[in-house]
Scaffold this motif. Sequence first.
Motif, short mmCIF file in Angstrom:
data_model
loop_
_atom_site.label_atom_id
_atom_site.label_comp_id
_atom_site.label_asym_id
_atom_site.label_seq_id
_atom_site.Cartn_x
_atom_site.Cartn_y
_atom_site.Cartn_z
N UNK A 369 0.83 -1.20 0.00
CA UNK A 369 0.00 0.00 0.00
C UNK A 369 0.87 1.25 0.00
N UNK A 370 1.95 1.21 0.78
CA UNK A 370 2.86 2.35 0.84
C UNK A 370 3.55 2.55 -0.51
N UNK A 371 3.96 1.47 -1.13
CA UNK A 371 4.56 1.58 -2.46
C UNK A 371 3.58 2.20 -3.44
N UNK A 372 2.34 1.75 -3.39
CA UNK A 372 1.32 2.30 -4.28
C UNK A 372 1.18 3.81 -4.08
N UNK A 373 1.14 4.24 -2.83
CA UNK A 373 1.02 5.67 -2.53
C UNK A 373 2.23 6.45 -3.06
N UNK A 396 10.03 6.03 -12.41
CA UNK A 396 8.80 6.01 -11.59
C UNK A 396 7.66 5.36 -12.37
N UNK A 397 7.66 5.51 -13.69
CA UNK A 397 6.65 4.83 -14.52
C UNK A 397 6.78 3.32 -14.35
N UNK A 398 8.02 2.83 -14.38
CA UNK A 398 8.26 1.38 -14.24
C UNK A 398 7.90 0.90 -12.84
N UNK A 399 8.21 1.70 -11.83
CA UNK A 399 7.89 1.31 -10.45
C UNK A 399 6.39 1.20 -10.26
N UNK A 400 5.63 2.13 -10.84
CA UNK A 400 4.17 2.05 -10.72
C UNK A 400 3.64 0.77 -11.36
#
Length: 441
Positions: A369-373, A396-400
């Motif tokens: 959840x924290x990663x998603x935020x 950040x696009x890849x992380x999402x």
Amino acid sequence: MAENSPNPVPFSEPPYLRGLPSPYITPAHREFQKRCRKFMWENLIQHAMEWEKLGTVPEHVFRTFCKYNMLLPNMPAPLPVEWLKRLDIHDILGVKVEDWDYIYTGIYCDELNRSGLSGPGGSLNAGFAFGIPPIVKFGSKELQERFLPDLLTGRKRACIAITEPEAGSDVANIVTTATKSADGRHYIINGTKKWITNGIWSDYATMAVRTGGPGPSGLSVLVVPLKNHPGVTMRRLKVAGQITGGTTYIELDDVQVPVSNLIGKEGEGMRLIMTNFNHERLVIAIGVTRAARVALSAAFSYCLKREAFGKTLMDQPVVRHRLAKAGAELETMSAWVEQILYQLCHLSKEEGDLQLGGLTAMAKAKSAMVLNECAQVAVLLFGGSGFTQTGQGELVEAILRDVPGARIPGGSEDVLLDLSVRQLVKIYQAQEKKLSQTSKI
């Protein structure tokens, strides 16, 4: 700034690497972290985005990690010291294998994921983190002698194969069958396994199968040969994130496996699987928390220099508000993970499983959840660049895109949240019963 030095951007590093005191990190831990960061940068991190775009981490990377014993830290602490010394493995970048604890594990997993991308590290560690531990903990002496020398040194690769198309987090309803042959010498396996990380490169799978009736009591665990084994068909799956992880679909058609490949006893499969889930979820939570750091600190750095409406983004109150909310979630998560790691260093395996099982499930769910935020905030603040797979917002696009790979594997988010509370209720009920009995004496 050297690429293997601590990053000064806010939220980019755990507190002890920002020069703040830590009750958990000793000088020996800190020295290992320095060596670990250097190794990771040279052999993985600097190439991670390039390899993620190509879709595969080169084979030589796995060999290099094994040469320096740098996949062994993915196993639960304490490490299998007797086995490692038999194989002439005495240290991991200077840390004696007998001195390895869960704080070292936390440092290692944090550094392994410092690219922010889960795929490159996940392409290397699934066997050591998830496939080998059940053999070490529950395998017979004969089974260990046959498999551990090659697996612990990386001469052969392993994976864990539990998930099926119709039984994801619902492990108790696995339908892949293992039926004994007429002469009783082999299990004949039929079924499918899906979303198996590293499966395509693995020589063996530690596989959950149904040897008995319905429900958890009918499950067992076998070491199943994969590569070039008759009846085994494997193909890679295209997934949204974790591109380099080697996500695999495995079909098993009358696959013969010696009965001596059974781990533990028939019908013990559910217990064996659950025993390693706490470690799996903790390892995931550590890596996911680091990915959140990478995303949020990238956004923080971008907001310091990007100008809009005549001022930098950092000068906009709404931007600072977004960064603050996500940062508070991140630092809270990081502190919780550190706490669990410390507690595991001071509890027996049995007590750790009992007291921390539900909390670890909750922590894994919360970390995602924290990663998603953090990833959502980063993409929003990068604007159009955060929606583009090239250029300054590509990370950040890849992380999402990696976020679902954090929220689903190891037990999907809703399942783990429910499990965590049920575990806490069990502990409460056991303690209440004990107190009730004591009061009657």
